[in-house]
Enzyme design. Structure first.
Site, PDB file in Angstrom:
ATOM      1  N   ARG A  80       0.846  -1.207   0.000  1.00  0.00           N
ATOM      2  CA  ARG A  80       0.000   0.000   0.000  1.00  0.00           C
ATOM      3  C   ARG A  80       0.876   1.251   0.000  1.00  0.00           C
ATOM      4  O   ARG A  80       0.550   2.262  -0.601  1.00  0.00           O
ATOM      5  CB  ARG A  80      -0.954  -0.007   1.201  1.00  0.00           C
ATOM      6  N   TYR A 102     -16.489  17.592 -15.528  1.00  0.00           N
ATOM      7  CA  TYR A 102     -16.915  16.193 -15.552  1.00  0.00           C
ATOM      8  C   TYR A 102     -18.025  16.008 -14.500  1.00  0.00           C
ATOM      9  O   TYR A 102     -17.890  16.479 -13.359  1.00  0.00           O
ATOM     10  CB  TYR A 102     -15.706  15.314 -15.229  1.00  0.00           C
ATOM     11  N   ASP A 150      -7.676  19.110 -14.501  1.00  0.00           N
ATOM     12  CA  ASP A 150      -7.967  17.749 -14.955  1.00  0.00           C
ATOM     13  C   ASP A 150      -7.607  17.688 -16.444  1.00  0.00           C
ATOM     14  O   ASP A 150      -8.269  18.312 -17.278  1.00  0.00           O
ATOM     15  CB  ASP A 150      -9.458  17.471 -14.718  1.00  0.00           C
ATOM     16  N   LYS A 196      -8.815   6.590 -19.251  1.00  0.00           N
ATOM     17  CA  LYS A 196      -9.080   7.089 -20.599  1.00  0.00           C
ATOM     18  C   LYS A 196      -7.816   6.956 -21.450  1.00  0.00           C
ATOM     19  O   LYS A 196      -7.324   5.862 -21.651  1.00  0.00           O
ATOM     20  CB  LYS A 196      -9.617   8.522 -20.513  1.00  0.00           C
TER      21      LYS A 196
HETATM   22  C1  LIG Z   1     -13.644   9.694 -16.583  1.00  0.00           C
HETATM   23  C2  LIG Z   1     -13.265  11.031 -16.054  1.00  0.00           C
HETATM   24  C3  LIG Z   1     -13.095  11.254 -14.683  1.00  0.00           C
HETATM   25  C4  LIG Z   1     -13.357  10.177 -13.656  1.00  0.00           C
HETATM   26  O1  LIG Z   1     -12.442   9.139 -13.761  1.00  0.00           O
HETATM   27  P1  LIG Z   1     -12.756   7.624 -13.279  1.00  0.00           P
HETATM   28  O2  LIG Z   1     -11.521   6.901 -13.655  1.00  0.00           O
HETATM   29  O3  LIG Z   1     -13.977   7.178 -14.013  1.00  0.00           O
HETATM   30  O4  LIG Z   1     -13.007   7.699 -11.812  1.00  0.00           O
HETATM   31  C5  LIG Z   1     -12.696  12.512 -14.273  1.00  0.00           C
HETATM   32  N1  LIG Z   1     -12.498  13.508 -15.151  1.00  0.00           N
HETATM   33  C6  LIG Z   1     -12.671  13.344 -16.474  1.00  0.00           C
HETATM   34  C7  LIG Z   1     -12.434  14.491 -17.399  1.00  0.00           C
HETATM   35  C8  LIG Z   1     -13.060  12.098 -16.976  1.00  0.00           C
HETATM   36  O5  LIG Z   1     -13.249  11.945 -18.293  1.00  0.00           O
END
Ligand SMILES: *Cc1c(COP(=O)(O)O)cnc(C)c1O
Length: 412
Positions: free
Chosen positions: A66, A119, A192, A217
């Site tokens: 961890r 998001y 982000d 992604k």
């Molecule tokens: C998918 C996404 C998230 C969340 O991520 P997870 O891996 O699904 O928790 C946050 N910000 C953006 C821009 C995203 O496309």
């Protein structure tokens, strides 16, 4: 992207090799980092003088998975290098990377300024966790104009939270301008960067204090792992986020997902170039089609923030959205006709996906909130994969043609 001198490896080289030195496993001489599944590690002996924080994964010193794991450590090193930061911490999802980063920066009584076009999950997190339960004030502003951010920051503002381009309308905000607004308010700027990946945009270079991703992604890129990362060059912030990752929340990326993401990263530049080519060709095709009303893509000359896109991004990315000329029934028929695009949420994988924000990603919003953001019932979002663009366009063309056939039949 600034071109480093020959003394420093370039992005494509870092993406393939960085963090994965064979010295991590000398027994077989692996050229890739193995999946280290062990939850614990043998230590050389009892040594009351060695504190936990003195154990250094760089020297192959591990105690418990961890806290640090060799596969995860290799991934974190690579992600830090690609984003141009000193520290990276990976989490079980993008959401957990975001909640740890926000928790590391604010406490009750503080204030957050956020883009009003975030998001969906982040928007809900800021409202229902930080604002409603943890007494953190949150203001959402249209950050396309940095003046709106400047007007919203105040004495208690500790964090400015941005996303660019946004989902699904590909709106942009000026990271450099907002970084200087945040700095003059003594607040941190978090960005982000999920939609572009560090191949196309590097917020830390533009003045952001911390960058997060859903590695689910583009970074993993194959729709087969969930994960998240926070990257920063701020040592104090890294300590706070690291504490939350390892101890405060105990939320870490599992070794197998770290392995998959390390592997995915090796082809990030190749994939991003093809995602962009495909998205640009699709956007140009749709833009010319009379069954399509508006196309939203930062690579189109018609994008209202095209100059900012040129200045701040090294590429326009692989996501676009468009308004079909028609009603919800037309949208349903169009999507049902498609064969090369799966109807699914998420993005950034090698396969092309299409989704209907009003009924899928943005269905938790009220119809009024959707209308305010410009998300209509005829809006569709495409995540362009890396297939041959002509196949994708032929499929879209056939589905649009089927709509016309339906309309002609109906009018006879
Ligand atoms: C998918 C996404 C998230 C969340 O991520 P997870 O891996 O699904 O928790 C946050 N910000 C953006 C821009 C995203 O496309």
């Amino acid at each position: 992207m600034t071109d480093p001198s020959d003394a420093d490896p370039r992005f494509e080289t870092l993406a393939v090799t960085h963090g994965e030195q064979p010295s991590h496993d000398e027994r077989a001489g692996d050229v890739t980092m193995p999946v280290h599944l062990s939850s614990t590690y043998e230590v050389p002996g009892i040594d009351p003088d060695t504190a936990l924080e003195d154990l250094d994964p760089e020297d192959n010193e591990y105690l418990y998975s961890r806290l640090a794991n060799p596969t995860r450590h290799a991934l974190e090193k690579r992600l830090a290098a690609l984003e141009g930061g000193d520290h990276a911490m990976t989490f079980a999802s993008g959401t957990s990377a975001i909640v740890a980063t926000v928790t590391a920066t604010v406490e009750p009584g503080d204030h957050v300024v956020a883009f009003d076009d975030l998001y969906g999950g982040t928007n809900t997190m800021l409202k229902e966790l930080f604002r409603d339960r943890l007494d953190v004030a949150v203001d959402f502003v249209d950050a396309r104009d940095p003046e709106n951010v400047a007007d919203a920051v105040r004495e208690e503002t500790e964090l400015v939270w941005m996303e660019t381009p946004t989902n699904p309308l590909l709106r942009l905000c000026d990271i450099e301008a907002i970084a200087s607004i945040a700095a003059s308010a003594d607040a941190r700027l978090g960005v982000d960067n999920t939609f572009l990946s560090p191949y196309f945009q590097r917020p830390l270079d533009l003045g952001a204090d911390v960058v997060v991703h859903s590695t689910t992604k583009y970074l993993n890129g194959h729709s087969d792992s969930l994960g998240g990362v926070a990257v920063t060059d701020d040592d104090d912030l890294a300590n706070e986020i690291g504490f939350l990752q390892q101890v405060g929340m105990g939320n870490v990326l599992a070794p197998f997902d770290a392995f998959l993401t390390l592997r995915g990263l090796k082809t990030l530049p190749l994939r991003m170039r093809q995602h962009e080519t495909n998205a640009a060709e699709i956007a140009a095709f749709l833009d010319e089609h009379d069954r399509v009303e508006t196309v939203y893509y930062p690579g189109l000359e018609s994008h209202p923030q095209r100059d900012l896109a040129r200045r701040q991004m090294d590429g326009a990315g692989g996501v676009l959205s468009f308004e079909l000329a028609g009603d919800l029934a037309d949208v349903e028929r169009f999507v049902a006709e498609l064969e090369a695009f799966e109807l699914a949420v998420s993005l950034g994988g090698v396969e092309s996906l299409i989704e209907h924000p009003a009924s899928m990603t943005h269905s938790p919003l009220s119809p009024e909130e959707r209308a305010e953001l410009g998300i209509t019932d005829s809006l569709l979002r495409v995540s362009a994969g890396v297939e041959h663009p002509r196949d994708l366009i032929a499929d879209l063309d056939a589905a649009l043609e089927a709509l016309d056939r339906g309309a002609r039949r109906a009018s006879r």
